[in-house]
Design a protein around this motif. Sequence first.
Motif, PDB file in Angstrom:
ATOM      1  N   ASP A 228       0.868  -1.353   0.054  1.00 46.15           N
ATOM      2  CA  ASP A 228      -0.020   0.047   0.117  1.00 46.15           C
ATOM      3  C   ASP A 228       0.792   1.443   0.237  1.00 46.15           C
ATOM      4  O   ASP A 228       0.467   2.126  -0.877  1.00 46.15           O
ATOM      5  N   THR A 231       2.613   1.777  -3.422  1.00 48.75           N
ATOM      6  CA  THR A 231       1.675   2.091  -4.402  1.00 48.75           C
ATOM      7  C   THR A 231       1.541   3.516  -4.269  1.00 48.75           C
ATOM      8  O   THR A 231       1.272   4.251  -5.500  1.00 48.75           O
ATOM      9  N   ARG A 246      -2.642   0.124  -8.186  1.00 47.62           N
ATOM     10  CA  ARG A 246      -2.667  -0.993  -7.443  1.00 47.62           C
ATOM     11  C   ARG A 246      -3.271  -1.918  -8.433  1.00 47.62           C
ATOM     12  O   ARG A 246      -2.862  -3.053  -8.418  1.00 47.62           O
TER      13      ARG A 246
END
Length: 394
Positions: A228, A231, A246
């Motif tokens: 995360d 990303t 993503r």
Amino acid sequence: MTRNETDDGGSDEPVRRDATDGDVSELERELTDRGEAYARVTVVRREPPVSANVGDRAVVTTDGELHGWIGGAACAQTTAVDQATAAIEAGEPRLIGIAPDPDTVDRSGLEAFPMRCHSEGVLELFVEPVDPTPELVVVGNSPIARSLTRLATELAVDVTVVDPEGADDLPADETVTATDPATVADAVGPSPLVVVASMGQYDARGVAAGLDADAEYVGLVASDARSDEVTERAAALLDTDPETVRAAVTNPAGVDIAAHTPAEIAVSILAEVVDARTAAGTGGRRAPAAESETTADDEDEDVHADRDHEGQDNHDHENHGSHDHEDHDHGTGDPDAVDDLATDPVCGMAVDPETAAATVEHDGRTYHFCCEGCADSFESDPASYLNDGETAPP
């Protein structure tokens, strides 16, 4: 008679025209240099009246354009183009026959089609899809990245390593020492296969470079939590939406084979790369990217991002082993404190001996590990992680 003229007069003699094989060859070289797939269509049999000789050939691109000469009017060429594009998509050659009565040429190994041109005649064409050698881009110099590079030499791929230190002991075809996404994207070929395994040193830049290069596959070796963060950083570098990034990234990279060691993880990643290459065919995916300035501060943030072992599921950590080892600030405020750190011999991560997750005694030496998984891998086969003459870590 020139190449662009046709002879529908029914002569039994092959028509003589100006040869343009050189032009087709040049186009093939250009397509190969650009990494674009195409189909080579060659006349292997003809019956008059058709304005083609055995050996005449053409090139059909993925968008259905025909270049060169295989005789016949638009009706025959339409069949050839349709079959050529289908061959490119399937990745398999085929032999086709085009005749007024398809049954007269139909036989095992040949697919027959009707010749609807008024001039009639018979053409048999060998359609051969040509897919340039794919490029595998390995971002990083971690143990997983190094194993991946070595094992990839067994595949029909060109291997490019992205490593600022320019490691010259790996069997890579090319080495890129820059990490700026735009620079990396310009240095690699079109639609590469990208695996980012820098263990946090420049993961975000590697992902951004893969998307900027229109990669067919971008695999990231990281935990869900770190993915995360990567990303978000990659999206900022590309000036695009994080969800777009993503959707284009596979994390954790590799098929689930309960891999633990770097070599095993590399095998699982290569299996996924092969599958992705086959599934992608000639297509690719790309997240929209805008030119962005990359600063030293951005690089520093990537290098010193906090690592996160939480949320590692599926085959990312205990089952896969591709846990995320970001280089990080240990919070001491003392740059000399780095000298007191040990190195995990499995993943290469810097480990504080005082807070190491696990330790293993081997040949009178103490080795420190970032996690139990690395300790288990080392304990099962210490020799594969140690170099001759290696001294004990702190």
